[in-house]
Design a protein around this motif. Structure first.
Motif, PDB file in Angstrom:
ATOM      1  N   VAL A 152      17.702  10.941 -38.608  1.00 62.90           N
ATOM      2  CA  VAL A 152      18.803  11.495 -37.653  1.00 62.90           C
ATOM      3  C   VAL A 152      19.232  10.201 -36.859  1.00 62.90           C
ATOM      4  O   VAL A 152      18.573   9.442 -36.611  1.00 62.90           O
ATOM      5  CB  VAL A 152      18.438  12.626 -36.865  1.00 62.90           C
ATOM      6  CG1 VAL A 152      17.979  13.840 -37.678  1.00 62.90           C
ATOM      7  CG2 VAL A 152      17.391  12.296 -36.114  1.00 62.90           C
ATOM      8  N   ASP A 153      20.564  10.526 -36.621  1.00 62.94           N
ATOM      9  CA  ASP A 153      21.256   9.274 -35.559  1.00 62.94           C
ATOM     10  C   ASP A 153      21.095   9.994 -34.117  1.00 62.94           C
ATOM     11  O   ASP A 153      20.141  10.794 -33.913  1.00 62.94           O
ATOM     12  CB  ASP A 153      22.611   9.095 -35.901  1.00 62.94           C
ATOM     13  CG  ASP A 153      23.427  10.189 -35.950  1.00 62.94           C
ATOM     14  OD1 ASP A 153      23.090  11.531 -35.076  1.00 62.94           O
ATOM     15  OD2 ASP A 153      24.518  10.440 -36.379  1.00 62.94           O
ATOM     16  N   LEU A 154      21.702   9.179 -33.220  1.00 67.71           N
ATOM     17  CA  LEU A 154      21.564   9.480 -31.776  1.00 67.71           C
ATOM     18  C   LEU A 154      22.076  10.752 -31.402  1.00 67.71           C
ATOM     19  O   LEU A 154      21.656  11.273 -30.296  1.00 67.71           O
ATOM     20  CB  LEU A 154      21.959   8.251 -30.864  1.00 67.71           C
ATOM     21  CG  LEU A 154      21.375   7.005 -30.864  1.00 67.71           C
ATOM     22  CD1 LEU A 154      22.409   5.916 -30.183  1.00 67.71           C
ATOM     23  CD2 LEU A 154      20.204   7.169 -30.398  1.00 67.71           C
ATOM     24  N   ASN A 155      22.701  11.213 -32.226  1.00 65.58           N
ATOM     25  CA  ASN A 155      23.340  12.653 -31.984  1.00 65.58           C
ATOM     26  C   ASN A 155      22.522  13.641 -32.754  1.00 65.58           C
ATOM     27  O   ASN A 155      22.537  14.748 -32.576  1.00 65.58           O
ATOM     28  CB  ASN A 155      24.713  12.801 -32.596  1.00 65.58           C
ATOM     29  CG  ASN A 155      25.896  12.070 -31.784  1.00 65.58           C
ATOM     30  OD1 ASN A 155      25.629  11.831 -30.611  1.00 65.58           O
ATOM     31  ND2 ASN A 155      26.340  11.401 -32.532  1.00 65.58           N
ATOM     32  N   ALA A 156      21.276  13.540 -33.330  1.00 68.25           N
ATOM     33  CA  ALA A 156      20.268  14.100 -34.015  1.00 68.25           C
ATOM     34  C   ALA A 156      20.970  14.761 -35.345  1.00 68.25           C
ATOM     35  O   ALA A 156      20.424  15.731 -35.954  1.00 68.25           O
ATOM     36  CB  ALA A 156      19.757  15.326 -33.102  1.00 68.25           C
ATOM     37  N   GLU A 157      22.079  13.975 -35.766  1.00 67.09           N
ATOM     38  CA  GLU A 157      22.761  14.707 -37.147  1.00 67.09           C
ATOM     39  C   GLU A 157      21.926  13.973 -38.258  1.00 67.09           C
ATOM     40  O   GLU A 157      21.714  12.702 -38.441  1.00 67.09           O
ATOM     41  CB  GLU A 157      24.358  14.218 -37.051  1.00 67.09           C
ATOM     42  CG  GLU A 157      25.045  14.811 -38.035  1.00 67.09           C
ATOM     43  CD  GLU A 157      26.223  14.878 -38.104  1.00 67.09           C
ATOM     44  OE1 GLU A 157      27.031  15.640 -38.524  1.00 67.09           O
ATOM     45  OE2 GLU A 157      26.866  13.983 -37.241  1.00 67.09           O
ATOM     46  N   SER A 158      21.672  14.580 -39.056  1.00 64.26           N
ATOM     47  CA  SER A 158      20.918  14.227 -40.362  1.00 64.26           C
ATOM     48  C   SER A 158      21.888  13.410 -41.470  1.00 64.26           C
ATOM     49  O   SER A 158      23.072  13.474 -41.252  1.00 64.26           O
ATOM     50  CB  SER A 158      20.297  15.327 -41.208  1.00 64.26           C
ATOM     51  OG  SER A 158      21.162  16.074 -41.811  1.00 64.26           O
ATOM     52  N   SER A 159      21.419  13.211 -42.655  1.00 61.84           N
ATOM     53  CA  SER A 159      22.540  12.519 -43.726  1.00 61.84           C
ATOM     54  C   SER A 159      23.207  13.642 -44.195  1.00 61.84           C
ATOM     55  O   SER A 159      24.141  13.164 -45.053  1.00 61.84           O
ATOM     56  CB  SER A 159      21.799  11.822 -44.630  1.00 61.84           C
ATOM     57  OG  SER A 159      20.556  12.610 -45.392  1.00 61.84           O
TER      58      SER A 159
END
Length: 530
Positions: free
Chosen positions: A361-368
């Protein structure tokens, strides 16, 4: 049956409940919180040690906490993720307190801070030796009092829904995979219901149950990681499985093994052989306060060279009353099997404990996968790198839950339900009457992972694990196609997927780094170049 919720949260621990509470208060929609057992049984409740956060600025600071995390992670940690968690930790503590969680304070009214292995200062907030239980209690009460959150206990997520279920071919190169919700098994009806959502959060916890001995409950079967992997999402750093150095050695209890918290070593506990000899001086200048990977490998080595099934943790030199006050649950548990920790050594051994990798995940906790977030132990934020610093996990879950909430609230108005999703089809399948096949396969997975993909690895062991898991995969997928979906067979599928990911990514790392130690590549890759 089809359900529609603006926010679908899969998992009922600190990560899932923190996110649910954060989005529910916005008034932007209804929240479904799905957990495979009851809220009380989440892995969060098992965490004894505490929550790491810089709260005493007179002696501690963010830079120290950041450096401790980078050192423990063997410098694989993503510095941006480390700063994100450390700098937002105090605010996350305030959120937990606002939701009704209590942390112990001293006579001056300040937080009673502990120190644990790998930390350069006293920064661990706690509630006696059952911090996780207290956090779970506070969050459960808040969730159940929130009218915007509907809790579905004893419901099991089978698969997340993507374009694949609309007949679109989805591969790992597909750039725009989207999540439209999940297929959820209702054990009471035996039916798999369709939960449509605008935003989905995966908060399914860890993978410890894929090992024969673990501090995790039996529900920690890596469900979220496996579901996202099957949906072609990115999964990272699975080779970094943390083995807690000290669980209570008690052959009668292996799933879960009783955890002897890291805080006991921070309190002054000393690791010894059963004959009383210390041994950590042979492995690290920090002695019993070295990071978990070093301590676990040291114990594993001592057990092997001396032919032991455990070593010992000694707190008999500490004040007895203070020990009982700080560690009441450990005292009572040990006393129940005839060990008085104020007078006797505690028999301990390493056990599978925490997964540092997971759904990237990224810094927004969003996955691919678009519209899909992941928080908590099932996610790979980059915070832990090669090894988790003690007590960083609970605070990571709250910080990233808030980040996921803030981001999803900003974008949710641009999403709608996908009403073209077909309902789960199990026509032509039969009720599974071969339960013995599943229970035996679960046992085999545990033995394969513990024997071949444990604390110390080799190319030969990993290859053997790969071959055994491949056979189990083929057998289980064939069985899954022929029977109705049940929690047991779905968990087995997930355990095999997770075991495969751990093994494959361990094979791919041609060095020893952090929690991944292999006798074929005993040094860091950069050490071998020098």
């Amino acid at each position: 049956m089809i359900h529609k919720f603006d926010f679908l949260v899969i998992g009922g621990g600190i990560a899932g409940m923190s996110y649910a509470l954060s989005v529910a208060k916005s008034g932007k929609g209804k929240v479904a919180l799905v957990c495979k057992t009851s809220l009380e049984e989440a892995n969060t409740a098992k965490a004894q040690g505490g929550v790491a956060a810089v709260t005493n600025l007179a002696v501690d600071n963010f830079e120290k906490h950041i450096n401790d995390t980078m050192v423990a992670g063997d410098y694989i940690s993503d510095l941006s993720a480390v700063k994100h968690v450390v700098c937002n930790a105090p605010d996350a503590i305030r959120s937990l307190v606002g939701w009704g969680v209590n942390f112990d304070k001293n006579k001056d009214g300040n937080y009673d801070l502990h120190r644990e292995g790998g930390h350069s200062d006293f920064r661990i907030l706690h509630h006696a030796d059952d911090t996780g239980f207290e956090i779970q209690r506070g969050l459960m009460e808040a969730v159940r009092n929130d009218s915007n959150i509907t809790v579905f206990e004893n419901h099991y997520a089978v698969e997340i829904i993507t374009q694949h279920h609309l007949g679109v071919q989805v591969t790992r190169r597909t750039p725009d995979i989207e999540c439209y919700g999940a297929y959820i098994l209702d054990p009471e009806t035996g039916k798999v219901d369709t939960f449509l959502s605008k935003v989905t959060l995966m908060a399914t916890g860890g993978v410890g149950a894929v090992y024969a001995m673990t501090s995790n409950p039996v529900i920690a079967t890596g469900d979220g990681i496996a579901m996202v992997y099957r949906a072609k999402g990115t999964v990272k750093d699975m080779e970094f499985v943390q083995f807690h150095p000290t669980v209570l050695y008690n052959p009668a209890e292996t799933h879960p093994a009783f955890l002897i918290t890291e805080a006991m070593r921070g309190y002054g506990g000393v690791l010894r052989l059963p004959d009383g000899k210390e041994f950590m001086q042979k492995y690290d200048k920090r002695l019993s306060l070295a990071p978990r990977d070093i301590v676990a490998r040291a114990i594993d080595h001592e057990m092997k060279i001396h032919g032991l099934n455990h070593v010992c943790l000694d707190v008999t030199h500490k004040d007895a009353e203070e020990t009982r006050r700080h560690f009441p649950h450990i005292y009572e548990k040990c006393l129940s099997i005839g060990i008085d920790i104020t007078r006797d050594y505690i028999p301990v051994c390493p056990s599978a404990h925490y997964m540092c990798g997971g759904i990237k995940v990224d810094l927004n906790a969003e996955s691919s996968i678009h519209r899909l977030y992941a928080v908590g132990e099932c996610s790979c934020t980059g915070l832990h790198g090669g090894n988790r610093l003690a007590s960083n996990s609970l605070i990571e879950a709250v910080v990233y839950a808030k980040s996921a909430a803030e981001h999803s609230l900003r974008v949710i108005d641009g999403y709608d339900y996908n009403t073209d999703i077909p309902e789960w089809n199990d026509e032509g399948t039969m009720t599974n009457e071969e339960h013995v096949l599943i229970t035996q396969s679960v046992k085999e997975v545990g033995e394969i992972m513990s024997n071949y993909v444990g604390i110390v690895r080799s190319d030969l062991r990993l290859k053997r694990a790969w071959d055994r898991l491949d056979l189990l995969y083929e057998e289980t997928e064939d069985l899954f196609k022929r029977v109705k979906a049940t929690k047991d067979i779905c968990e087995l599928r997930n355990m095999i997927n997770v075991g495969y990911l751990i093994t494959r990514q361990a094979i791919e790392r041609k060095e020893s780094r952090g929690l991944h130690y292999t006798v074929d590549y005993p040094k860091h890759a950069y050490d071998r170049k020098q």
